[in-house]
Write a protein that holds these residues in place. Structure first.
Motif, short mmCIF file in Angstrom:
data_model
loop_
_atom_site.label_atom_id
_atom_site.label_comp_id
_atom_site.label_asym_id
_atom_site.label_seq_id
_atom_site.Cartn_x
_atom_site.Cartn_y
_atom_site.Cartn_z
N THR A 1 0.85 -1.19 0.00
CA THR A 1 0.00 0.00 0.00
C THR A 1 0.89 1.24 0.00
N GLU B 1 -0.22 4.04 1.24
CA GLU B 1 -0.88 4.92 2.21
C GLU B 1 0.12 5.78 2.98
N GLN C 1 1.40 8.50 0.90
CA GLN C 1 0.31 9.45 0.69
C GLN C 1 0.22 10.42 1.86
N SER D 1 2.36 4.64 10.30
CA SER D 1 2.37 4.41 8.86
C SER D 1 3.41 5.25 8.16
#
Lengths: 301, 314
Positions: A61, A63, A66, A266
């Protein structure tokens, strides 16, 4: 060693096997963290959190990246760090090279005296507080110029290495010839010495650029305005504070803490990579130069 | 380091200087920027050391503040944290001296015995790289691998059925983490200088030893190790000369209230008391105490080394 032993004895064989095994293990301990962090940065954060990712990325991912893109402070820090490098490195290089060349000239009478003045600063100084007070009196606190004109802007060790390079690589005959042609010292330095010195220019450029990029302590004490923070200060907030300072979290709303922890988890892998990319990109190209550079200094330091 | 003998007053010497100044005007000019820079940023702060013996009032400046003698030092020596600070500062340094200092020597000797140049080059390239990583990133990596709940090391410990270890928040583990992460970051870079010394050893010596039937271990013991001793001695002197200095950044970044009893060192203390707490004079006296001890150690170790091994800084 280039000599091939015709009859390698058993003890040498055993030694070689142990040596290669040990060094291979060393290699792994150095590469593994890098691979893990890259994998973790593009894996599902929950799986990383549960310790399920240990080598290759799982459930890829973007994420994390991002979130980093939307994290404004990181980009302000990135811009600031780049600016400090691009303005600071030429300043440091100027001081280092102009200082090193006269010291490389054996016929320069003041060279020993100047050398003493320089090396003394390696062993003794005013210390943190007097330097801080000086910077404050000069109005350099919370000032863009402060990150360029730092007390550490010029490294005496770097001056010595550069001087040694000049001594061993610029033949005195060149200087004599130039003098006969009526070339003055500064023209000679700029037109002849510098063009003969790409390796040492590359090494010093790299040292200073990395130093500026990684600057933390001085930014911590001389800057309080977030708009001027270099990347490392922002990075510190992300990678260390929440996890390691339980005090910081005291009295906060649990849902906010959870959200913060989740974001931190994250993005912390991704920011580590983003912060190291410029340095690691330049590294392979410059590697052959800096080993040469440090060897020059080592021979006659 | 070269010796200079500057005798002032004698007319011959004076005219020599004048002649040199005339001849090398441009060289003096080139030296000027860095001289001015170092005098401003490294010599002028020395003037501020007098604060150690003064009670600093910002309004009255460094010069105008009243003298108080050794009061700051007495306060420091009598305080309850004095012994903790000393214990931690010296503890980390002695730990490093025993473990981190030999590490690059060890690596260089092993690398020197590697004949496959591709393998050698890759080990070198990979081990040098962490030198360029910032302290913040290093501490980030440490906390990623060592954290109690999610760090891979604790995941491994848990999967083996043991209790997870709170590496980052326990006083007991602080010094070990500090020292070993330091080895990871600097062993490769530190080995460069020893590698250079080893390549400087006359290949004929090695050849002769091979002809005489010396094994690799014997060659290491009788040729490589004596060959790097002078370099190692110089670096050891420099290291002991910083016995009271612990890099601020990593300690500061790894420090938290739970491990502070083992992680508080003089540099972090000076920062906390001086800059955060604005108790300038007290912090200056602690810093001065620190650098005086360092200078004494440097001179002492250098003198001992000159006697024992004939290798010295000056």
């Amino acid at each position: 060693m280039s000599i091939v032993n015709k009859n390698p004895r058993i003890s040498d064989k055993i030694f070689d096997i142990c040596n290669y095994t040990f060094l291979s293990l060393v290699l792994v301990t150095f590469i593994y963290p890098l691979i893990f962090i890259i994998s973790a940065s593009i894996s599902n954060p929950d799986m990383v959190f549960r310790g399920e990712v240990w080598l290759l990325p799982k459930d890829i991912t973007w994420e994390g990246y991002q979130l980093i893109l939307d994290y404004k402070d990181i980009w302000t820090g990135y811009r600031n760090s780049l600016l400090y490098v691009f303005v600071g490195v030429p300043f440091s290089m100027f001081l280092t090279f102009t200082a090193a060349y006269p010291l490389s000239r054996k016929d320069f009478k003041a060279r020993n005296l100047i050398m003493y003045i320089y090396t003394f600063t390696m062993f003794f100084g005013g210390g943190l507080i007097p330097t801080y007070l000086l910077m404050r009196n000069l109005g350099l606190i919370n000032n863009f110029a402060c990150m360029v004109i730092l007390p550490s802007a010029v490294g005496v060790y770097n001056i010595i290495v550069t001087r040694t390079y000049f001594q061993t690589n610029i033949p005195t005959e060149l200087r004599d010839a130039a003098e006969i042609d009526g070339c003055n010292e500064i023209t000679f330095f700029v037109r002849v010495v510098l063009p003969l010195s790409p390796p040492i220019i590359a090494v010093m450029g790299l040292f200073y650029a990395v130093g500026k990029w990684n600057i933390f302590f001085e930014a911590l004490i001389y800057l309080t305005n977030r708009q001027l923070f270099p990347l490392q200060l922002i990075l510190r907030e992300i990678v260390t504070s929440a996890r390691m300072n339980p005090e910081l979290l005291e009295g906060m709303d649990p849902s906010v803490i959870e959200k913060l922890t989740r974001i931190t988890n994250s993005i912390k892998y991704g920011v580590i990579i983003i912060a190291s990319v410029p340095v690691l990109m330049a590294y392979p190209f410059l590697q052959r130069y800096f080993v040469k550079g440090i060897m020059v200094g080592a021979i006659k330091g | 380091m070269a010796k200079s003998a500057i005798v002032q007053g004698s007319p011959i010497k004076k005219s020599e200087w004048k002649k040199d100044f005339k001849r090398h005007k441009m060289l003096y000019l080139l030296s000027l920027p860095t001289l001015i820079f170092l005098i401003i940023f490294h010599y002028i702060p020395i003037y501020g050391i007098q604060l150690a013996f003064k009670d600093f009032f910002a309004m009255r400046g460094i010069w105008g503040s009243p003298w108080i003698g050794f009061e700051n030092f007495e306060r420091f020596f009598r305080s309850y944290y004095f012994w903790d600070l000393m214990k931690n500062t010296l503890g980390i340094n002695i730990y490093e001296l025993l473990v981190s200092f030999p590490a690059p020597i060890f690596l260089a000797i092993l690398l020197n015995e590697v004949t496959k140049s591709k393998f050698k080059k890759s080990v070198q390239m990979v081990t040098y790289a962490p030198h360029f990583i910032s302290t913040v990133v290093l501490v980030g990596i440490i906390s990623i691998f060592m954290s109690q709940e999610t760090g891979l090391i604790n995941v491994l410990i848990k999967s083996l059925g043991f209790e997870p270890i709170p590496f980052l928040t326990s006083a007991r583990w602080f010094k070990t983490i500090f020292v070993f992460s330091g080895i990871w970051q600097s062993v490769g870079w530190g080995s460069i200088i020893y590698m250079a010394t080893l390549t400087g050893i006359d290949p004929q010596t090695v050849e002769a030893a091979i002809v005489d039937g010396a094994t690799k271990l014997q060659r290491i013991w009788h040729i490589s190790i004596p060959g790097i001793m002078p370099t190692a001695t110089i670096l050891l002197i420099l290291k002991v000369g910083r016995i009271m200095g612990v890099g601020f950044e990593k300690v500061f970044l790894l420090q938290n209230p739970l491990n502070q009893s083992s992680s508080d060192v003089i540099s972090t203390f000076v920062y906390r008391v001086g800059l955060v707490g604005a108790d300038y004079s007290f912090a200056v006296s602690v810093g001065l105490f620190n650098s005086v001890i360092n200078c004494i150690m440097l001179v002492a170790v250098n003198a001992i080394s000159r006697r024992v091994s004939e290798t010295s800084l000056w």
